[in-house]
Design a protein around this motif. Structure first.
Motif, PDB file in Angstrom:
ATOM      1  N   LEU A  72       0.817  -1.217   0.000  1.00  0.00           N
ATOM      2  CA  LEU A  72       0.000   0.000   0.000  1.00  0.00           C
ATOM      3  C   LEU A  72       0.849   1.266   0.000  1.00  0.00           C
ATOM      4  O   LEU A  72       2.075   1.215  -0.017  1.00  0.00           O
ATOM      5  CB  LEU A  72      -0.962  -0.032   1.192  1.00  0.00           C
ATOM      6  CG  LEU A  72      -1.955  -1.204   1.203  1.00  0.00           C
ATOM      7  CD1 LEU A  72      -2.968  -1.044   2.311  1.00  0.00           C
ATOM      8  CD2 LEU A  72      -2.663  -1.362  -0.129  1.00  0.00           C
ATOM      9  N   SER A  73       0.167   2.409   0.079  1.00  0.00           N
ATOM     10  CA  SER A  73       0.799   3.694  -0.213  1.00  0.00           C
ATOM     11  C   SER A  73       1.980   4.043   0.684  1.00  0.00           C
ATOM     12  O   SER A  73       3.073   4.347   0.198  1.00  0.00           O
ATOM     13  CB  SER A  73      -0.244   4.813  -0.105  1.00  0.00           C
ATOM     14  OG  SER A  73      -0.816   4.808   1.201  1.00  0.00           O
ATOM     15  N   GLY A 131      -1.167   1.574   5.065  1.00  0.00           N
ATOM     16  CA  GLY A 131      -1.854   2.594   4.259  1.00  0.00           C
ATOM     17  C   GLY A 131      -1.774   3.964   4.904  1.00  0.00           C
ATOM     18  O   GLY A 131      -1.333   4.119   6.037  1.00  0.00           O
ATOM     19  N   THR A 132      -2.208   4.955   4.153  1.00  0.00           N
ATOM     20  CA  THR A 132      -2.259   6.338   4.634  1.00  0.00           C
ATOM     21  C   THR A 132      -3.552   6.596   5.401  1.00  0.00           C
ATOM     22  O   THR A 132      -3.625   7.457   6.261  1.00  0.00           O
ATOM     23  CB  THR A 132      -2.148   7.298   3.429  1.00  0.00           C
ATOM     24  OG1 THR A 132      -0.885   7.066   2.798  1.00  0.00           O
ATOM     25  CG2 THR A 132      -2.275   8.753   3.821  1.00  0.00           C
ATOM     26  N   THR A 133      -4.593   5.807   5.079  1.00  0.00           N
ATOM     27  CA  THR A 133      -5.894   6.018   5.731  1.00  0.00           C
ATOM     28  C   THR A 133      -6.020   5.223   7.025  1.00  0.00           C
ATOM     29  O   THR A 133      -7.067   5.264   7.678  1.00  0.00           O
ATOM     30  CB  THR A 133      -7.030   5.589   4.775  1.00  0.00           C
ATOM     31  OG1 THR A 133      -6.795   4.219   4.385  1.00  0.00           O
ATOM     32  CG2 THR A 133      -7.074   6.474   3.539  1.00  0.00           C
ATOM     33  N   ASP A 134      -4.983   4.505   7.393  1.00  0.00           N
ATOM     34  CA  ASP A 134      -5.074   3.590   8.549  1.00  0.00           C
ATOM     35  C   ASP A 134      -5.338   4.318   9.867  1.00  0.00           C
ATOM     36  O   ASP A 134      -5.781   3.691  10.827  1.00  0.00           O
ATOM     37  CB  ASP A 134      -3.775   2.768   8.690  1.00  0.00           C
ATOM     38  CG  ASP A 134      -3.540   1.882   7.472  1.00  0.00           C
ATOM     39  OD1 ASP A 134      -2.480   1.231   7.409  1.00  0.00           O
ATOM     40  OD2 ASP A 134      -4.416   1.849   6.587  1.00  0.00           O
ATOM     41  N   TYR A 171     -10.950   1.708  -4.549  1.00  0.00           N
ATOM     42  CA  TYR A 171     -11.354   1.759  -3.135  1.00  0.00           C
ATOM     43  C   TYR A 171     -10.916   3.074  -2.483  1.00  0.00           C
ATOM     44  O   TYR A 171      -9.816   3.565  -2.755  1.00  0.00           O
ATOM     45  CB  TYR A 171     -10.709   0.617  -2.342  1.00  0.00           C
ATOM     46  CG  TYR A 171     -11.250  -0.764  -2.585  1.00  0.00           C
ATOM     47  CD1 TYR A 171     -10.383  -1.834  -2.771  1.00  0.00           C
ATOM     48  CD2 TYR A 171     -12.613  -1.034  -2.608  1.00  0.00           C
ATOM     49  CE1 TYR A 171     -10.859  -3.135  -2.978  1.00  0.00           C
ATOM     50  CE2 TYR A 171     -13.101  -2.312  -2.826  1.00  0.00           C
ATOM     51  CZ  TYR A 171     -12.221  -3.359  -3.005  1.00  0.00           C
ATOM     52  OH  TYR A 171     -12.703  -4.632  -3.218  1.00  0.00           O
ATOM     53  N   PRO A 172     -11.773   3.629  -1.644  1.00  0.00           N
ATOM     54  CA  PRO A 172     -11.354   4.709  -0.740  1.00  0.00           C
ATOM     55  C   PRO A 172     -10.657   4.071   0.464  1.00  0.00           C
ATOM     56  O   PRO A 172     -10.371   2.872   0.443  1.00  0.00           O
ATOM     57  CB  PRO A 172     -12.690   5.341  -0.347  1.00  0.00           C
ATOM     58  CG  PRO A 172     -13.673   4.221  -0.445  1.00  0.00           C
ATOM     59  CD  PRO A 172     -13.185   3.285  -1.504  1.00  0.00           C
ATOM     60  N   GLY A 173     -10.392   4.828   1.493  1.00  0.00           N
ATOM     61  CA  GLY A 173      -9.839   4.248   2.713  1.00  0.00           C
ATOM     62  C   GLY A 173     -10.868   3.291   3.308  1.00  0.00           C
ATOM     63  O   GLY A 173     -12.041   3.638   3.377  1.00  0.00           O
ATOM     64  N   SER A 176      -7.529   2.153  -6.518  1.00  0.00           N
ATOM     65  CA  SER A 176      -7.609   2.988  -5.316  1.00  0.00           C
ATOM     66  C   SER A 176      -7.752   4.460  -5.699  1.00  0.00           C
ATOM     67  O   SER A 176      -7.397   4.848  -6.806  1.00  0.00           O
ATOM     68  CB  SER A 176      -6.313   2.803  -4.505  1.00  0.00           C
ATOM     69  OG  SER A 176      -6.096   3.885  -3.630  1.00  0.00           O
ATOM     70  N   ILE A 177      -8.226   5.261  -4.756  1.00  0.00           N
ATOM     71  CA  ILE A 177      -8.280   6.715  -5.032  1.00  0.00           C
ATOM     72  C   ILE A 177      -6.855   7.262  -5.158  1.00  0.00           C
ATOM     73  O   ILE A 177      -6.647   8.410  -5.526  1.00  0.00           O
ATOM     74  CB  ILE A 177      -9.008   7.465  -3.896  1.00  0.00           C
ATOM     75  CG1 ILE A 177      -8.296   7.246  -2.557  1.00  0.00           C
ATOM     76  CG2 ILE A 177     -10.479   7.076  -3.847  1.00  0.00           C
ATOM     77  CD1 ILE A 177      -8.650   8.254  -1.501  1.00  0.00           C
ATOM     78  N   TRP A 204      -4.374  13.377  -2.588  1.00  0.00           N
ATOM     79  CA  TRP A 204      -5.574  12.617  -2.947  1.00  0.00           C
ATOM     80  C   TRP A 204      -6.817  13.483  -2.913  1.00  0.00           C
ATOM     81  O   TRP A 204      -6.839  14.534  -2.259  1.00  0.00           O
ATOM     82  CB  TRP A 204      -5.733  11.438  -1.976  1.00  0.00           C
ATOM     83  CG  TRP A 204      -4.699  10.350  -2.155  1.00  0.00           C
ATOM     84  CD1 TRP A 204      -3.797  10.221  -3.188  1.00  0.00           C
ATOM     85  CD2 TRP A 204      -4.448   9.255  -1.265  1.00  0.00           C
ATOM     86  NE1 TRP A 204      -3.007   9.118  -2.976  1.00  0.00           N
ATOM     87  CE2 TRP A 204      -3.390   8.500  -1.837  1.00  0.00           C
ATOM     88  CE3 TRP A 204      -5.014   8.823  -0.074  1.00  0.00           C
ATOM     89  CZ2 TRP A 204      -2.885   7.350  -1.227  1.00  0.00           C
ATOM     90  CZ3 TRP A 204      -4.520   7.677   0.531  1.00  0.00           C
ATOM     91  CH2 TRP A 204      -3.464   6.955  -0.041  1.00  0.00           C
ATOM     92  N   TYR A 262       2.690   3.468  -5.187  1.00  0.00           N
ATOM     93  CA  TYR A 262       1.434   2.712  -5.088  1.00  0.00           C
ATOM     94  C   TYR A 262       0.408   3.237  -6.097  1.00  0.00           C
ATOM     95  O   TYR A 262      -0.161   2.475  -6.879  1.00  0.00           O
ATOM     96  CB  TYR A 262       0.914   2.845  -3.666  1.00  0.00           C
ATOM     97  CG  TYR A 262      -0.463   2.288  -3.405  1.00  0.00           C
ATOM     98  CD1 TYR A 262      -1.530   3.148  -3.173  1.00  0.00           C
ATOM     99  CD2 TYR A 262      -0.693   0.920  -3.362  1.00  0.00           C
ATOM    100  CE1 TYR A 262      -2.799   2.653  -2.900  1.00  0.00           C
ATOM    101  CE2 TYR A 262      -1.960   0.417  -3.082  1.00  0.00           C
ATOM    102  CZ  TYR A 262      -3.001   1.290  -2.849  1.00  0.00           C
ATOM    103  OH  TYR A 262      -4.269   0.802  -2.576  1.00  0.00           O
TER     104      TYR A 262
HETATM  105  C1  VAH Z   1      -3.831   3.221   1.481  1.00  0.00           C
HETATM  106  N1  VAH Z   1      -5.752   2.071   2.421  1.00  0.00           N
HETATM  107  O1  VAH Z   1      -3.949   4.036   2.368  1.00  0.00           O
HETATM  108  C2  VAH Z   1      -5.007   2.300   1.186  1.00  0.00           C
HETATM  109  C3  VAH Z   1      -5.934   2.911   0.173  1.00  0.00           C
HETATM  110  C4  VAH Z   1      -7.140   5.004  -0.508  1.00  0.00           C
HETATM  111  C5  VAH Z   1      -6.285   4.371   0.524  1.00  0.00           C
HETATM  112  O2  VAH Z   1      -5.422   2.816  -1.099  1.00  0.00           O
HETATM  113  O3  VAH Z   1      -2.815   3.143   0.825  1.00  0.00           O
END
Ligand code: VAH
Length: 311
Positions: free
Chosen positions: A76-77, A180-183, A167-169, A115-116, A277, A140
């Motif tokens: 992931l990102s 991920g960044t949305t974690d 996918y969004p977060g 992913s977004i 994003w 990513y």
């Molecule tokens: C991430 N959870 O943070 C993933 C996803 C849009 C976020 O791609 O990298």
């Protein structure tokens, strides 16, 4: 038979369970580079699969002659920025290996998540449309944008029925997110219950598109079960649930944990990723093509997360 590659991840864990509920345990093979944490002994078959090992992947396709392959394995990102070449190799060559074996073994359908993250600083920030400038500046995001182009190419050149969602977060409680960044939006719930406070690595006003995992799993299966003629997007569908900032999430949590405290770590590399994003997504193609409808909003998701994590 359905292969789920990346069965042990945040999405894979729940997708395997749901697919087994629908199609039967023995029909769904959990594939990963390590055994799932959850008990799979009587839940259904497991296979060791490394998508970068062609002999291994070929042998598993040979053994099961799958009708469907879900390829969820990816870096992931945030992790991808620490290992750019590994992220590119796994995300890109993993997809190409699966696309090639899907052709060779006449796999009927392939699912691969985008992913977004395919959007970048030049993309519109609000209500970002299906088609617009896409200048991702994470490895990513670059691998996901390139992957989308390859999926559409294999559909057009080989007639492969490959389908995909941006996918969004994703917020879930059953399996941990991975790099991920949305974690932050998952960790915040664990800390809210454990410590009554959380230090967010994203700033207070960082608005990001998000979705509760139940909606993501349902939407994925709805897309895969839609008639092929309805699937007009063969790169990857914009797919939206909700969007919120850490502050908005904290005030929703305070409806359950009144003195929950949120503060900010500041200076985190993931802030730069989040800033590149969109803040919200327009998913009208998913709505029009296969009748996509979100079920969980922020209050409902918060309720679900706290209820399940309390147990
Ligand atoms: C991430 N959870 O943070 C993933 C996803 C849009 C976020 O791609 O990298």
């Amino acid at each position: 038979t359905i292969l789920v590659i990346g069965a042990n991840g945040q999405i894979g864990t729940e997708l395997v369970t749901e697919l087994r509920n629908i199609y039967g345990g023995s029909e769904v093979v959990a594939c990963d580079i390590r055994r799932p944490d959850y008990d799979t002994r009587n839940a259904g078959p497991f296979e060791f699969v490394n998508v970068l090992d062609k002999d291994n992947l070929k042998a598993v396709c040979q053994k099961y002659k799958p009708s469907t392959i879900y390829l969820l394995a990816a870096i992931l990102s945030a992790t991808g920025e620490q290992n750019p070449k590994l992220a590119w190799d796994l995300n890109m060559n993993g997809l190409l290996n699966v696309l090639d074996f899907a052709i060779e073994f006449n796999v009927r359908k392939v699912y691969w998540p985008s992913s977004i993250a395919v959007f970048g600083p030049g993309s519109p920030k609000d209500n970002t449309s299906q088609f617009c400038v896409m200048d991702p500046n994470t490895v990513y995001g670059i691998s996901k944008l390139a992957g989308e182009r390859w999926c559409e190419y294999y559909f057009q050149k080989h007639g492969l029925d490959v389908r995909s969602l941006r996918y969004p977060g994703l917020i879930s409680w059953k399996a941990a997110p991975g790099g991920g960044t949305t974690d932050y939006a998952v960790h915040i719930f664990h800390d809210a219950l454990k410590k009554g406070s959380y230090s967010s690595f994203l700033s207070a006003d960082t608005r990001l598109p998000m979705m509760y995992m139940d909606d993501a799993i349902r939407g994925t299966i709805e897309l895969m079960e839609a008639p092929a003629a309805k699937v007009s997007i063969r790169s990857s569908y914009n797919f939206a649930g909700m969007d919120f900032t850490p502050e908005e999430l904290a005030s929703e949590i305070r409806k359950h944990i009144p003195d929950f405290k949120l503060d900010y770590t500041g200076r985190d590399p993931r802030q730069l990723i989040a800033n590149s994003w969109p803040r919200s997504i327009d998913d009208s193609f998913a709505k029009n093509d296969w009748n996509w409808k979100t079920k969980f909003d922020l209050p409902q998701m918060t309720e679900e997360m706290l209820t399940h994590l309390k147990k």
